[in-house]
Design a protein around this motif. Structure first.
Motif, short mmCIF file in Angstrom:
data_model
loop_
_atom_site.label_atom_id
_atom_site.label_comp_id
_atom_site.label_asym_id
_atom_site.label_seq_id
_atom_site.Cartn_x
_atom_site.Cartn_y
_atom_site.Cartn_z
N HIS A 53 -9.98 -2.81 -1.69
CA HIS A 53 -9.37 -2.74 -3.03
C HIS A 53 -10.41 -3.26 -4.03
O HIS A 53 -10.90 -4.38 -3.88
N GLU A 87 -6.36 -2.31 3.40
CA GLU A 87 -6.37 -1.38 2.27
C GLU A 87 -6.68 0.01 2.82
O GLU A 87 -7.66 0.20 3.54
N HIS A 118 -5.60 1.36 -10.49
CA HIS A 118 -5.54 0.81 -9.12
C HIS A 118 -6.53 1.62 -8.30
O HIS A 118 -6.29 2.79 -8.00
N GLU A 177 -2.37 -7.99 -7.41
CA GLU A 177 -3.11 -6.73 -7.40
C GLU A 177 -4.34 -6.71 -8.31
O GLU A 177 -5.09 -5.74 -8.29
#
Ligand code: ZN
Length: 239
Positions: A190, A48, A177, A238
């Motif tokens: 993340h 990430e 996000h 995700e």
């Protein structure tokens, strides 16, 4: 030259990751000419990426955080130029879910893109990190079926990421996000969850989307993007 603080520059799409198009198609040095703040992943879905103050860092699946060098490449990244003129808003103690719900209301996040930079002290931070894949690349849901997760308590750091309207899910991640990096640059990933104690947020509404596609990449140019189940796959990977 005036700094462009109105544009979300995005290289690649979330949808291209779904069939496993993980080739690195933009160099970090090129990406950083389009912004100093953002998120992404390295070639091979290797971890990430967090871009903060013009510097790129990689959270790797072994839990380390590494500097990303100029020649390293990414299949997907979003950046913008942080607008230091914008006001900061104090953030009370709350969970990530409460924060995103509050920010949507407070900043009127609904139909436009926005860059989010939240600095603060956190009771608890929970991240995951995509593990590096090798060619031939598997689909995104396979690649992300088992991802290392890491937690840290009592940490100061920065949340960086984006809000995107659901309309653009597939182009990017719909809704929020968010990635995290600690001030000591030892912990990143993340974001799955956090509990903030105190902090401040800058919400930068971005009227322009500049979408840059990897047209030099033959695999991308020839790939079939299966629209059926696309958002399901993205949400599975995700969220
Ligand atoms: Zn991410």
């Amino acid at each position: 030259m005036m700094k462009d603080v109105q544009t979300l520059y995005q290289h690649g799409t979330l949808a291209l990751l779904v069939p496993g198009l993980f080739d690195g198609t933009i160099t970090t040095s090129d990406l950083l000419t389009h912004g100093d703040t953002g998120i992404g992943t390295l070639a091979g879905l290797d971890g990430e990426v967090v871009i903060i103050n013009g510097q790129a860092f990689q959270a790797a699946a072994d839990g380390t955080v590494n500097a990303v060098t100029d020649e390293m490449t990414m299949p997907f990244a979003s950046v913008h130029t942080f607008d230091s003129q914008l006001p900061t808003t104090p953030v009370a103690a709350m969970t990530m879910m409460a924060f995103t719900a509050w920010l949507k209301q407070f900043a009127g996040l609904k139909n436009a893109f926005a860059g989010i930079v939240l600095t603060g002290t956190f009771n608890h931070v929970h991240v995951r990190v995509a593990p590096k894949q090798v060619k031939p690349y598997p689909p995104l849901t396979t690649a992300t079926a088992s991802q290392p997760e890491f937690t840290r308590n009592d940490v100061t750091g920065t949340v960086i990421g984006y809000f995107a309207p659901e309309l653009y899910a597939g182009v990017t991640v719909g809704d929020f996000h968010l990635h995290f990096i600690s001030d000591d640059r030892q912990f990143a990933g993340h974001l799955l969850d956090f509990a903030i104690t105190t902090g401040e947020v800058v919400t930068q509404v971005l009227p322009n989307l500049l979408l840059h596609l990897p047209t030099d990449n033959a695999d991308f140019m020839h790939a079939d993007i299966d629209l059926q189940g696309l958002n399901e796959s993205i949400n599975q990977a995700e969220r």
